[in-house]
Design an enzyme around this catalytic site. Structure first.
Site, short mmCIF file in Angstrom:
data_model
loop_
_atom_site.label_atom_id
_atom_site.label_comp_id
_atom_site.label_asym_id
_atom_site.label_seq_id
_atom_site.Cartn_x
_atom_site.Cartn_y
_atom_site.Cartn_z
N ASP A 173 34.41 51.80 -5.19
CA ASP A 173 35.41 51.63 -6.25
C ASP A 173 36.77 51.16 -5.76
O ASP A 173 37.12 51.29 -4.58
CB ASP A 173 35.56 52.94 -7.05
CG ASP A 173 35.88 54.15 -6.16
OD1 ASP A 173 35.44 54.17 -4.99
OD2 ASP A 173 36.57 55.07 -6.65
N GLU B 290 34.85 57.24 -5.81
CA GLU B 290 35.41 58.08 -4.75
C GLU B 290 36.87 58.39 -5.05
O GLU B 290 37.34 59.50 -4.80
CB GLU B 290 35.29 57.40 -3.39
CG GLU B 290 35.60 58.31 -2.20
CD GLU B 290 37.06 58.66 -2.04
OE1 GLU B 290 37.38 59.82 -1.71
OE2 GLU B 290 37.93 57.78 -2.24
N GLU B 291 37.60 57.41 -5.57
CA GLU B 291 39.05 57.59 -5.77
C GLU B 291 39.36 58.68 -6.79
O GLU B 291 40.44 59.26 -6.76
CB GLU B 291 39.71 56.28 -6.20
CG GLU B 291 39.65 55.17 -5.13
CD GLU B 291 40.50 55.45 -3.92
OE1 GLU B 291 41.19 56.49 -3.89
OE2 GLU B 291 40.47 54.63 -2.98
N HIS C 90 46.22 52.33 -0.39
CA HIS C 90 46.78 52.46 -1.73
C HIS C 90 48.10 51.70 -1.87
O HIS C 90 48.86 51.95 -2.80
CB HIS C 90 46.96 53.93 -2.15
CG HIS C 90 45.66 54.69 -2.24
ND1 HIS C 90 45.49 55.80 -3.03
CD2 HIS C 90 44.45 54.48 -1.66
CE1 HIS C 90 44.24 56.25 -2.91
NE2 HIS C 90 43.60 55.45 -2.06
ZN ZN Z 1 41.65 55.72 -1.50
ZN ZN Z 2 39.17 55.35 0.53
#
Ligand code: ZN
Ligand code: ZN
Length: 390
Positions: free
Chosen positions: A80, A138-139, A358
């Site tokens: 993702d 996952e995020e 990020h």
């Molecule tokens: Zn991340």
């Molecule tokens: Zn990551």
């Protein structure tokens, strides 16, 4: 004789790089990984591998059955992207406004596909089965739990994952036994005070002033209630209240995250936060609600499997491509969820000078693909041998 994994990985490098850039240009948010999952399944089918799709949402599971029977070990990648407007200016930058692969999951997915290719070509020498887990979400730290609930870890003896890491030399694998990533739990505090005209504060129970006290008091939890040798973080990420300069609002809402590396600290933080918040609010004549949303466990590498992974990496990539990790990160990862089902290790893959994860300028470094693919392949092979001996 050890299979020349680096050479095998180098042979599929440009193929994996093209896949990586294609995934980078078409990022999908957590829980919406339709196209990425389809590309993964289609690519694996092209390698002659069968897959199970729709696992825990958009997850894909693929078993590479070796030439002789044996245990099963798993390798995991995440698929993702993040709600960020990309600012890299790259030719293969995101084509979706406001969505970006800023954590390198494009690299992880492409790398595991590359590993699938080299393992499938050398499957005869594998003593057991290598399970590839391509996880969604996952995020939002939801994907691993959903995949495990859907049976992704059934029969798995050990699991490993790589995560690209800025600031570590390109292609270098760094890890350590014990905690490597923190737990994360989030909170929402709603302070109910009493509104008033801004000129008459004595008639109010000002939730903004009280909220400010709560923010400061919460830092005392980390400073004075937690053992200084145990890492802990309480961060307020949002503080919303009020509509105008001359109005004291009646309520304020604060949210944030709590991080820890041990179960005991993780358990202590929400209790202390709630007590502190209630105490501060009561002392100021306000009431509050404090809601905790449970996130994920810390990632704690198993000592034995960490040694297996490090020795495999040393054998497959050369000692110069392994580094000892000195300190964990207070960042979080849902890989810890898999470790509830089987032991394993989470490895960092150096991607050199890069923006931090990020960040809108982040780009997974393609120069690290070869080492990442070779590392996963050799770790899988050696882990099968080690699991067989247990
Ligand atoms: Zn991340
Ligand atoms: Zn990551």
């Amino acid at each position: 004789m050890s299979e020349p994994w680096l050479a095998r990985a180098a042979a599929v490098e440009s193929w994996a790089r093209d896949l990586r850039r294609r995934i980078h240009a078409n990022p999908e948010l957590s829980g919406q990984e339709w196209e990425t999952a389809a590309l993964v399944a289609q690519t694996l089918a092209g390698l002659g591998l069968s897959t199970r799709t729709g696992v825990g949402g958009h997850g894909v599971v693929c078993d590479i059955v070796g030439g002789s029977p044996g245990p099963m070990v798993a390798l995991r990648a995440d698929m993702d992207a993040l709600p960020i407007q990309e600012a890299t200016g790259l030719s293969y930058a995101s084509q979706r406004p406001g969505v970006m692969h800023a954590c390198g999951h494009d690299g992880h997915t492409a790398m595991l596909l590359g590993t699938a290719s080299v393992l499938a070509a050398a499957r005869d020498r594998l003593r057991g089965t290598v399970r590839l887990i391509f996880q969604p979400a996952e995020e939002t730290v939801a994907g691993a739990a959903a995949m495990c609930a859907d049976g992704a870890m059934n029969g798995v003896s050990a699991i490993f994952a790589l995560h690209g890491w800025p600031g570590v030399d390109v292609g270098t694998i760094a890890t350590k036994p014990g905690p490597v990533m923190a737990s994360t739990d989030t909170f929402e505090i709603v302070i109910q005070g009493r509104g008033s005209h801004g000129a008459y504060p004595h008639l109010s129970r000002d939730p903004i002033a009280i909220g400010a006290l709560v923010v400061i008091a919460a830092q005392q939890i980390v400073a004075r209630q937690i053992d200084p040798l145990e890492p802990a973080v309480i961060t307020f990420g949002t503080f919303h209240a009020g509509t105008a300069t001359n109005i004291i609002p009646s309520s304020a809402t604060l949210t944030g995250t709590m991080r820890a590396l041990s179960a005991s600290v993780r358990e202590a933080l929400p209790r202390a936060l709630e007590e502190t918040t209630r105490g501060v609010c009561a002392s100021q004549g306000a009431t509050c609600t404090c809601t905790i949303h449970t996130g994920v466990d810390p990632v704690v590498n198993d000592p034995t499997w960490t040694v297996v992974a490090v020795e495999a990496t040393r054998a497959g990539l050369g000692a110069e491509y392994t580094a000892e990790l000195h300190a964990p990160s207070m960042g979080a990862e849902d890989f810890g969820v898999y470790l509830r089902h089987a032991p394993g290790a989470f490895l960092r893959l150096g991607i050199g000078d890069n923006a931090v994860g990020h960040d809108c300028r982040y780009d997974f470094n393609d120069a690290a693909l070869v080492h990442g693919m070779a590392c996963m392949a050799v770790v899988a092979e050696k882990a099968l041998d080690a699991a067989d001996l247990r």
